[in-house]
Design an enzyme around this catalytic site. Sequence first.
Site, PDB file in Angstrom:
ATOM      1  N   LYS A  76       0.837  -1.202   0.000  1.00  0.00           N
ATOM      2  CA  LYS A  76       0.000   0.000   0.000  1.00  0.00           C
ATOM      3  C   LYS A  76       0.877   1.260   0.000  1.00  0.00           C
ATOM      4  O   LYS A  76       2.094   1.186   0.123  1.00  0.00           O
ATOM      5  CB  LYS A  76      -0.939  -0.013   1.215  1.00  0.00           C
ATOM      6  CG  LYS A  76      -1.952  -1.151   1.147  1.00  0.00           C
ATOM      7  CD  LYS A  76      -2.842  -1.012  -0.061  1.00  0.00           C
ATOM      8  CE  LYS A  76      -3.936  -2.054  -0.166  1.00  0.00           C
ATOM      9  NZ  LYS A  76      -3.486  -3.435  -0.333  1.00  0.00           N
TER      10      LYS A  76
HETATM   11  C1  PLP Z   1      -9.461  -3.528  -2.030  1.00  0.00           C
HETATM   12  C2  PLP Z   1      -8.792  -4.204  -0.871  1.00  0.00           C
HETATM   13  N1  PLP Z   1      -9.496  -4.416   0.248  1.00  0.00           N
HETATM   14  C3  PLP Z   1      -8.930  -5.001   1.340  1.00  0.00           C
HETATM   15  C4  PLP Z   1      -7.622  -5.408   1.321  1.00  0.00           C
HETATM   16  C5  PLP Z   1      -7.079  -6.092   2.551  1.00  0.00           C
HETATM   17  O1  PLP Z   1      -6.132  -5.334   3.197  1.00  0.00           O
HETATM   18  P1  PLP Z   1      -5.249  -6.027   4.345  1.00  0.00           P
HETATM   19  O2  PLP Z   1      -4.395  -7.046   3.646  1.00  0.00           O
HETATM   20  O3  PLP Z   1      -4.431  -4.925   4.944  1.00  0.00           O
HETATM   21  O4  PLP Z   1      -6.195  -6.643   5.298  1.00  0.00           O
HETATM   22  C6  PLP Z   1      -6.847  -5.208   0.195  1.00  0.00           C
HETATM   23  C7  PLP Z   1      -5.433  -5.639   0.195  1.00  0.00           C
HETATM   24  O5  PLP Z   1      -4.710  -5.599  -0.736  1.00  0.00           O
HETATM   25  C8  PLP Z   1      -7.434  -4.595  -0.944  1.00  0.00           C
HETATM   26  O6  PLP Z   1      -6.725  -4.362  -2.057  1.00  0.00           O
END
Ligand code: PLP
Length: 276
Positions: A76
């Site tokens: 990110k």
């Molecule tokens: C659109 C979206 N939602 C949720 C997530 C989940 O994030 P995390 O891995 O920090 O839980 C991601 C991770 O890449 C994502 O791209």
Amino acid sequence: MIVSRDALEQHITSRTKLIIPVHFAGAAADIGPIRKSADDRGIFLVEDAAHALWTQYMGEQVGVKGTSIFSFHPIKKITTGEGVMFCSSDQALLDRIRQLKFHGLGVDAYDRQTQARSAQAEVLEPGYKYNITDISAALGISQLARVEQFNARRAELAAGHAERLEEVDEILPLRVPAYPMKHAWYLYIVRLDTEKARLGRNDFMRELKQRNIGTGLHFRAIHLQKYYREAMAMQRGMLPNTEWNSDRMCSVPLFPDMTLEDVDDVVNAIKECLSQ
Ligand SMILES: Cc1ncc(COP(=O)(O)O)c(C=O)c1O
């Protein structure tokens, strides 16, 4: 992605408990009408703001209103190694999340330190160990000051991609929504027009890699993946727009250290792959 309110409402049933609009690639989803549909039916709405750090919708930062979750996963825009940020304007929900995230204790170390609460915290309900560590948080905070500078750079680079790709018929960049919003340009996603191009998307990505251009696939349609196909009998044809995009999309490089010459290199490589 741009979702119309009508399209959303067609899929709401009496069993719908939650709506999770995604601020995809850093563009704001059209949350106003979606929130109205959810509120009218008493359905809870959580914005997936994983891509939306500093995204604005109708002049307001995503996360300021309602309930949303941001991601600080390593790919990110800023990272804490792993971890997320939960934001809500619902104080009761925030209190409950705070309690659940740390063993179901009524207070955490921060409360004790800052509000002189009792050192003897008590378990009020069974909870989880979902707190971010101080070390991870310090890593994230140290990057926060640079987010606006990173975003400005990303916007310049995205404009560079858009301008150069205009003349490439086989490439369809994701549309930028027309309603008032500020894009955070987390990803620059293009769709390969496979009706016009001489090769399919996977070969296109492979050929770009041979020219030293890394790409990503964000994302393959979830409902076509093994678990969902087998456990929930999902299949091709159920979500035609998602499938169309999933078959054609690919993310091209976009990161603050890139230069406009790098953007030239990416677009020249794209043109080369398509012209052979
Ligand atoms: C659109 C979206 N939602 C949720 C997530 C989940 O994030 P995390 O891995 O920090 O839980 C991601 C991770 O890449 C994502 O791209």
